[in-house]
Design a protein around this motif. Structure first.
Motif, PDB file in Angstrom:
ATOM      1  N   VAL A  46       0.835  -1.206   0.000  1.00 17.03           N
ATOM      2  CA  VAL A  46       0.000   0.000   0.000  1.00 17.03           C
ATOM      3  C   VAL A  46       0.867   1.252   0.000  1.00 17.03           C
ATOM      4  CG1 VAL A  46      -1.614   1.370   1.383  1.00 17.03           C
ATOM      5  CG2 VAL A  46      -2.001  -1.081   1.071  1.00 17.03           C
ATOM      6  N   ALA A  47       1.903   1.268   0.842  1.00 15.08           N
ATOM      7  CA  ALA A  47       2.787   2.434   0.909  1.00 15.08           C
ATOM      8  C   ALA A  47       3.497   2.661  -0.433  1.00 15.08           C
ATOM      9  CB  ALA A  47       3.812   2.258   2.032  1.00 15.08           C
ATOM     10  N   LEU A  48       3.964   1.594  -1.063  1.00 12.04           N
ATOM     11  CA  LEU A  48       4.622   1.715  -2.368  1.00 12.04           C
ATOM     12  C   LEU A  48       3.649   2.212  -3.428  1.00 12.04           C
ATOM     13  CD1 LEU A  48       6.815  -1.526  -2.422  1.00 12.04           C
ATOM     14  CD2 LEU A  48       7.611   0.836  -2.155  1.00 12.04           C
ATOM     15  N   GLY A  49       2.419   1.732  -3.371  1.00 11.14           N
ATOM     16  CA  GLY A  49       1.410   2.183  -4.323  1.00 11.14           C
ATOM     17  C   GLY A  49       1.086   3.649  -4.158  1.00 11.14           C
ATOM     18  N   MET A  54       1.330   9.321  -5.656  1.00 11.76           N
ATOM     19  CA  MET A  54       1.645  10.679  -5.210  1.00 11.76           C
ATOM     20  C   MET A  54       2.736  11.304  -6.069  1.00 11.76           C
ATOM     21  SD  MET A  54       1.468  10.645  -1.038  1.00 11.76           S
ATOM     22  CE  MET A  54       1.492  12.433  -0.914  1.00 11.76           C
ATOM     23  N   THR A  55       3.733  10.514  -6.444  1.00 13.71           N
ATOM     24  CA  THR A  55       4.823  11.049  -7.261  1.00 13.71           C
ATOM     25  C   THR A  55       4.300  11.496  -8.625  1.00 13.71           C
ATOM     26  OG1 THR A  55       6.433   9.630  -6.148  1.00 13.71           O
ATOM     27  CG2 THR A  55       7.072  10.561  -8.274  1.00 13.71           C
ATOM     28  N   LEU A  56       3.446  10.685  -9.229  1.00 12.56           N
ATOM     29  CA  LEU A  56       2.840  11.077 -10.502  1.00 12.56           C
ATOM     30  C   LEU A  56       1.983  12.327 -10.336  1.00 12.56           C
ATOM     31  CD1 LEU A  56       1.788   7.575 -11.897  1.00 12.56           C
ATOM     32  CD2 LEU A  56       3.684   9.012 -12.674  1.00 12.56           C
ATOM     33  N   ASN A 140       3.984  30.263  -2.260  1.00 14.10           N
ATOM     34  CA  ASN A 140       5.208  31.068  -2.182  1.00 14.10           C
ATOM     35  C   ASN A 140       6.374  30.300  -1.556  1.00 14.10           C
ATOM     36  OD1 ASN A 140       3.922  33.432  -3.241  1.00 14.10           O
ATOM     37  ND2 ASN A 140       2.970  33.748  -1.226  1.00 14.10           N
ATOM     38  N   GLY A 141       6.108  29.096  -1.078  1.00 17.56           N
ATOM     39  CA  GLY A 141       7.167  28.297  -0.462  1.00 17.56           C
ATOM     40  C   GLY A 141       7.853  27.401  -1.468  1.00 17.56           C
ATOM     41  N   ASP A 142       8.851  26.672  -0.999  1.00 15.35           N
ATOM     42  CA  ASP A 142       9.578  25.736  -1.853  1.00 15.35           C
ATOM     43  C   ASP A 142       8.683  24.529  -2.127  1.00 15.35           C
ATOM     44  OD1 ASP A 142      11.327  23.223  -2.250  1.00 15.35           O
ATOM     45  OD2 ASP A 142      12.757  24.861  -2.558  1.00 15.35           O
ATOM     46  N   PHE A 143       8.281  24.361  -3.386  1.00 15.10           N
ATOM     47  CA  PHE A 143       7.321  23.331  -3.751  1.00 15.10           C
ATOM     48  C   PHE A 143       7.830  21.935  -3.405  1.00 15.10           C
ATOM     49  CE2 PHE A 143       5.917  20.179  -6.913  1.00 15.10           C
ATOM     50  CZ  PHE A 143       4.558  20.171  -6.649  1.00 15.10           C
ATOM     51  N   TRP A 144       9.033  21.591  -3.831  1.00 13.56           N
ATOM     52  CA  TRP A 144       9.530  20.229  -3.668  1.00 13.56           C
ATOM     53  C   TRP A 144       9.820  19.899  -2.211  1.00 13.56           C
ATOM     54  CZ3 TRP A 144       8.242  17.190  -7.278  1.00 13.56           C
ATOM     55  CH2 TRP A 144       8.142  17.662  -8.598  1.00 13.56           C
ATOM     56  N   GLN A 145      10.219  20.900  -1.440  1.00  6.18           N
ATOM     57  CA  GLN A 145      10.433  20.657  -0.009  1.00  6.18           C
ATOM     58  C   GLN A 145       9.103  20.322   0.668  1.00  6.18           C
ATOM     59  OE1 GLN A 145      11.293  24.016   2.724  1.00  6.18           O
ATOM     60  NE2 GLN A 145      13.129  22.865   3.299  1.00  6.18           N
ATOM     61  N   GLN A 146       8.066  21.086   0.326  1.00  2.24           N
ATOM     62  CA  GLN A 146       6.750  20.813   0.889  1.00  2.24           C
ATOM     63  C   GLN A 146       6.241  19.438   0.480  1.00  2.24           C
ATOM     64  OE1 GLN A 146       3.878  24.335   0.927  1.00  2.24           O
ATOM     65  NE2 GLN A 146       5.387  25.053  -0.565  1.00  2.24           N
ATOM     66  N   MET A 147       6.415  19.113  -0.793  1.00  4.53           N
ATOM     67  CA  MET A 147       5.922  17.833  -1.269  1.00  4.53           C
ATOM     68  C   MET A 147       6.669  16.667  -0.633  1.00  4.53           C
ATOM     69  SD  MET A 147       3.377  18.603  -3.022  1.00  4.53           S
ATOM     70  CE  MET A 147       2.987  16.939  -3.523  1.00  4.53           C
ATOM     71  N   VAL A 149       7.895  16.593   2.420  1.00  9.66           N
ATOM     72  CA  VAL A 149       7.349  16.442   3.773  1.00  9.66           C
ATOM     73  C   VAL A 149       5.956  15.825   3.729  1.00  9.66           C
ATOM     74  CG1 VAL A 149       6.580  17.698   5.821  1.00  9.66           C
ATOM     75  CG2 VAL A 149       8.712  18.349   4.699  1.00  9.66           C
ATOM     76  N   PHE A 150       5.119  16.321   2.828  1.00 11.26           N
ATOM     77  CA  PHE A 150       3.758  15.797   2.730  1.00 11.26           C
ATOM     78  C   PHE A 150       3.748  14.323   2.307  1.00 11.26           C
ATOM     79  CE2 PHE A 150       1.998  20.281   1.822  1.00 11.26           C
ATOM     80  CZ  PHE A 150       1.763  20.486   3.181  1.00 11.26           C
ATOM     81  N   GLU A 151       4.600  13.979   1.359  1.00 15.31           N
ATOM     82  CA  GLU A 151       4.623  12.601   0.884  1.00 15.31           C
ATOM     83  C   GLU A 151       5.112  11.658   1.977  1.00 15.31           C
ATOM     84  OE1 GLU A 151       5.906   9.909  -2.963  1.00 15.31           O
ATOM     85  OE2 GLU A 151       6.415  12.029  -2.909  1.00 15.31           O
ATOM     86  N   ALA A 152       6.174  12.046   2.672  1.00 15.54           N
ATOM     87  CA  ALA A 152       6.689  11.204   3.755  1.00 15.54           C
ATOM     88  C   ALA A 152       5.626  11.019   4.839  1.00 15.54           C
ATOM     89  CB  ALA A 152       7.950  11.826   4.353  1.00 15.54           C
ATOM     90  N   THR A 153       4.928  12.103   5.177  1.00 15.99           N
ATOM     91  CA  THR A 153       3.880  12.029   6.191  1.00 15.99           C
ATOM     92  C   THR A 153       2.771  11.090   5.761  1.00 15.99           C
ATOM     93  OG1 THR A 153       4.328  14.306   6.909  1.00 15.99           O
ATOM     94  CG2 THR A 153       2.186  13.375   7.496  1.00 15.99           C
ATOM     95  N   PHE A 154       2.313  11.248   4.527  1.00 10.33           N
ATOM     96  CA  PHE A 154       1.201  10.431   4.036  1.00 10.33           C
ATOM     97  C   PHE A 154       1.583   8.956   3.970  1.00 10.33           C
ATOM     98  CE2 PHE A 154      -1.821   8.582   1.127  1.00 10.33           C
ATOM     99  CZ  PHE A 154      -3.005   9.250   1.418  1.00 10.33           C
ATOM    100  N   LEU A 155       2.792   8.674   3.524  1.00  9.26           N
ATOM    101  CA  LEU A 155       3.207   7.276   3.376  1.00  9.26           C
ATOM    102  C   LEU A 155       3.332   6.584   4.730  1.00  9.26           C
ATOM    103  CD1 LEU A 155       5.848   7.491   0.505  1.00  9.26           C
ATOM    104  CD2 LEU A 155       3.428   6.860   0.375  1.00  9.26           C
ATOM    105  N   ILE A 156       3.834   7.299   5.724  1.00  8.95           N
ATOM    106  CA  ILE A 156       3.918   6.718   7.070  1.00  8.95           C
ATOM    107  C   ILE A 156       2.515   6.409   7.598  1.00  8.95           C
ATOM    108  CG2 ILE A 156       4.512   7.215   9.474  1.00  8.95           C
ATOM    109  CD1 ILE A 156       6.912   8.831   8.368  1.00  8.95           C
ATOM    110  N   LEU A 157       1.598   7.361   7.400  1.00  6.02           N
ATOM    111  CA  LEU A 157       0.225   7.156   7.854  1.00  6.02           C
ATOM    112  C   LEU A 157      -0.455   6.031   7.076  1.00  6.02           C
ATOM    113  CD1 LEU A 157      -0.933  10.875   8.259  1.00  6.02           C
ATOM    114  CD2 LEU A 157      -0.477   9.237  10.093  1.00  6.02           C
ATOM    115  N   ALA A 158      -0.211   5.958   5.757  1.00  9.60           N
ATOM    116  CA  ALA A 158      -0.818   4.915   4.932  1.00  9.60           C
ATOM    117  C   ALA A 158      -0.326   3.533   5.362  1.00  9.60           C
ATOM    118  CB  ALA A 158      -0.496   5.159   3.459  1.00  9.60           C
ATOM    119  N   PHE A 159       0.969   3.423   5.640  1.00  8.35           N
ATOM    120  CA  PHE A 159       1.536   2.154   6.103  1.00  8.35           C
ATOM    121  C   PHE A 159       0.898   1.742   7.429  1.00  8.35           C
ATOM    122  CE2 PHE A 159       4.518  -0.218   8.703  1.00  8.35           C
ATOM    123  CZ  PHE A 159       4.945  -1.226   7.837  1.00  8.35           C
ATOM    124  N   ALA A 160       0.845   2.675   8.371  1.00  8.93           N
ATOM    125  CA  ALA A 160       0.292   2.367   9.694  1.00  8.93           C
ATOM    126  C   ALA A 160      -1.189   2.014   9.594  1.00  8.93           C
ATOM    127  CB  ALA A 160       0.487   3.565  10.631  1.00  8.93           C
TER     128      ALA A 160
END
Length: 207
Positions: A46-49, A54-56, A140-147, A149-160
């Motif tokens: 699920v996390a890999l999916g 999310m990357t796409l 106005n923030g750094d797009f890739w930095q935000q993404m 953080v958001f992706e790491a957060t979502f993947l941890i939650l999805a795994f759990a």
């Protein structure tokens, strides 16, 4: 990106993840049929999916962000409406949860691959992320930095979340077949989604 934006994203993601969709139904079906041993490979799949979807989605969001502020704003408004739509659909789902135990033995690799395919190749996943993620982005923030953080957060939650669903389904199997429990669950989740979409619109109109 502010801590408040991250906390709002994490809270909304947790609510959304807990609502049963095709991926969670797959996780539950394996757990009902084969027990707790399915938890880890299914959660990894699920996390890999979600990572793939999310990357796409990021690539599309980044292109819209670079192209036009107006288009990006329209996307955020459409995303809020989409959350309300999902909430209404879930609220109307009633006490049905169509899931059948998968009794045929499957290897850990096969279960993981199945979970990845169902999660990553579902067109609704990419559509969902494109609509959902912009709600929390600072243009106005750094797009890739935000993404990141958001992706790491979502993947941890999805795994759990997937791990928890598998373990609970394996241990308390009657809950997955209890229409009353499912109805309460669906209506609670639907109400929270509708509230999240409405709050997003309210905050935007107040800015």
């Amino acid at each position: 990106m502010s801590f408040e934006s991250w906390a709002a994203f994490a809270a909304a993601s947790a609510i959304l993840l807990v609502i049963p969709g095709p991926t969670i139904l797959l996780v539950v079906s394996y757990a009902l049929g084969q027990g707790w041993r399915t938890a880890l490979p299914m959660a990894v799949g699920v996390a890999l999916g979600d990572f793939t979807a999310m990357t796409l989605s990021m690539l599309g969001i980044g292109a819209l962000l670079a192209a036009s502020a107006a288009v990006f704003t329209m996307l955020k408004i459409a995303g809020a409406a989409y959350l309300v739509y999902l909430g209404v659909k879930l609220f109307q789902a009633g006490g049905t949860l169509e899931v059948a135990p998968r009794d045929n033995a499957a290897s850990a690799a096969r279960m993981m691959g199945h979970a990845w395919l169902v999660t990553a190749l579902n067109p609704k996943s990419i559509t969902f992320f494109v609509a959902f993620l912009p709600q929390f982005l600072d243009r106005n923030g750094d797009f890739w930095q935000q993404m990141l953080v958001f992706e790491a957060t979502f993947l941890i939650l999805a795994f759990a979340n997937a791990m928890a669903y598998a373990l609970v389904a394996a241990r308390v199997r009657h809950v997955a077949r209890n229409p009353r429990m499912i109805r309460v669950f669906n209506r609670t989740g639907g109400t929270l989604l509708i509230g999240a979409g409405g709050a997003t619109v309210a905050m935007r109109s107040g800015n």
